[in-house]
Design an enzyme around this catalytic site. Structure first.
Site, PDB file in Angstrom:
ATOM      1  CG  HIS A 286      16.232   7.175 -15.634  1.00 25.26           C
ATOM      2  ND1 HIS A 286      16.260   5.804 -15.824  1.00 25.26           N
ATOM      3  CD2 HIS A 286      17.426   7.497 -15.080  1.00 25.26           C
ATOM      4  CE1 HIS A 286      17.423   5.320 -15.411  1.00 25.26           C
ATOM      5  NE2 HIS A 286      18.145   6.334 -14.947  1.00 25.26           N
ATOM      6  CG  ASP A 287      10.269  12.632 -17.666  1.00 24.80           C
ATOM      7  OD1 ASP A 287       9.668  11.905 -18.492  1.00 24.80           O
ATOM      8  OD2 ASP A 287       9.931  13.802 -17.423  1.00 24.80           O
TER       9      ASP A 287
ATOM     10  CB  SER B 243       7.182   9.806 -21.304  1.00 27.56           C
ATOM     11  OG  SER B 243       8.578  10.033 -21.223  1.00 27.56           O
TER      12      SER B 243
ATOM     13  CB  THR C 198      27.369  13.925  -4.839  1.00 24.72           C
ATOM     14  OG1 THR C 198      27.833  14.227  -3.522  1.00 24.72           O
ATOM     15  CG2 THR C 198      26.093  14.708  -5.085  1.00 24.72           C
TER      16      THR C 198
ATOM     17  CG  ASP D 298      29.690  16.491  -0.625  1.00 25.62           C
ATOM     18  OD1 ASP D 298      29.825  15.596  -1.503  1.00 25.62           O
ATOM     19  OD2 ASP D 298      29.756  16.255   0.594  1.00 25.62           O
TER      20      ASP D 298
ATOM     21  CB  VAL E  45      13.082   8.242 -22.491  1.00 19.98           C
ATOM     22  CG1 VAL E  45      12.221   7.432 -23.464  1.00 19.98           C
ATOM     23  CG2 VAL E  45      14.294   7.428 -22.052  1.00 19.98           C
TER      24      VAL E  45
END
Length: 324
Positions: free
Chosen positions: A64-65, A74, A187, A247, A68
């Site tokens: 997620h960093d 951030s 996974t 895996d 964006v």
């Protein structure tokens, strides 16, 4: 013994594949903070030993960093309008792991190691501790000076079509192959029933379940996520039968109609991504089973180089949750 040799072989291949990317380099802190990677690893391991599900949290946090503002830490900034407060980032975990590692780094070599690098290392260590591959993380990221919730719209969504996923990944310089490989991070980890329930009871407003869900699996999902259940704490594993082990079984599940998220299952239905899923799904054992581990490592190195700030750009935060 064979398993140990196999893992060593994967690591060796990855070592050869690591090149400086985006101004980053291997061993960036070798003279300025030689214990940097050791400190991050020991912190992640401490939390992992108490709760192995933190691994998925750290991996998602790094993803997620990077999506964006690039991989610049951030997402770690706290505040009412900061990136981590966006609806798309609700449920993110692992902030305390990064904060603890950073605190120890500041005590050892103040003002040297960026929060963005701590997060990139923590994601690698989380995968490794989950019986996944390890890789050399090119370092030298600096921390960004912008963190806005409104920028989180670039994040992939569980309801995205493959076309939308493809565009979001392409915007970051990532290919279809990178897309499928990186989504393989599912996974490990879980998702909330709120992101699944519409597929089980009222898909496309028909009042029926998503027809691509395996019928036997549909019953299991409906048991975990009852209709009109107001309990938002109910969660379901993203990789049926192998939630804590990194895996390739996730791809077998998608191939067999056992994908939990709509965006995951669509990868099997799309012509451009179908064969990539199939190749991973068909190679779960033996040396060929190393394909996903090797490709995932390469894709993570590529992802963690997206939009990085280096040199004099940005800053090295003292505290990861706030700008200096």
């Amino acid at each position: 013994m064979i398993a140990a040799l196999t893992v060593s072989f994967v690591i060796l291949l990855i070592e050869f594949s690591v090149q400086a990317q985006g101004g980053l380099q291997k061993g960036f802190y070798s003279s300025t903070c030689p214990r940097a990677e050791e400190i991050v690893r020991s912190t992640v391991e401490k939390y992992f030993n108490s709760d192995s599900t933190i691994a998925a949290g750290l991996l998602r946090l790094h993803f997620h960093d990077c999506f964006v503002q690039g991989c610049d830490g951030s997402v770690l900034i706290s505040g009412a309008s900061a990136e981590r407060s966006a609806v798309q980032n609700l449920g993110l975990r692992g902030f305390e792991v990064v904060d603890d590692a950073k605190s120890e780094l500041e005590a050892t070599c103040p003002g040297v190691v960026s929060c963005a690098d701590v997060l990139a290392l923590a994601a690698r260590d989380a995968v490794d501790l989950s019986d996944g591959p390890s890789w050399s993380v090119p370092l030298g990221r600096r921390d960004g000076l912008v963190s806005s919730a409104s920028d989180a719209t670039s994040l992939p969504s569980p309801t995205d079509s493959v076309a939308v996923q493809r565009q979001k990944f392409a915007d970051k310089g990532l290919t279809d192959h990178d897309l499928v490989t990186l989504v393989g991070a599912h996974t490990i980890g879980q998702t909330a029933c709120v992101f699944v329930r519409y597929r089980l009871y009222n898909f496309t407003a028909t009042g029926n379940a998503d027809p691509t869900i395996n019928q036997a699996f549909l019953g299991q999902l409906q048991t975990i996520c009852p209709h009109d259940d107001g309990d938002f704490s109910n969660r379901v594993a993203l990789d049926k039968g192998s939630m804590t082990k990194f895996d390739a079984s996730y791809f077998k599940n998608v191939r067999d109609g056992n994908g939990v998220l709509e965006s995951d299952q669509r990868l099997w239905e799309d012509d451009a991504t179908h064969d990539i899923v199939g190749n991973y799904a068909g190679n779960l054992r033996g040396l060929l089973g190393l394909r996903f581990a090797y490709e995932f490592s390469k894709a993570m190195i590529k992802l963690s180089s997206v939009g990085v700030k280096t040199g004099t750009d940005g800053q090295i935060r003292t505290t990861c949750s706030k700008f200096n």
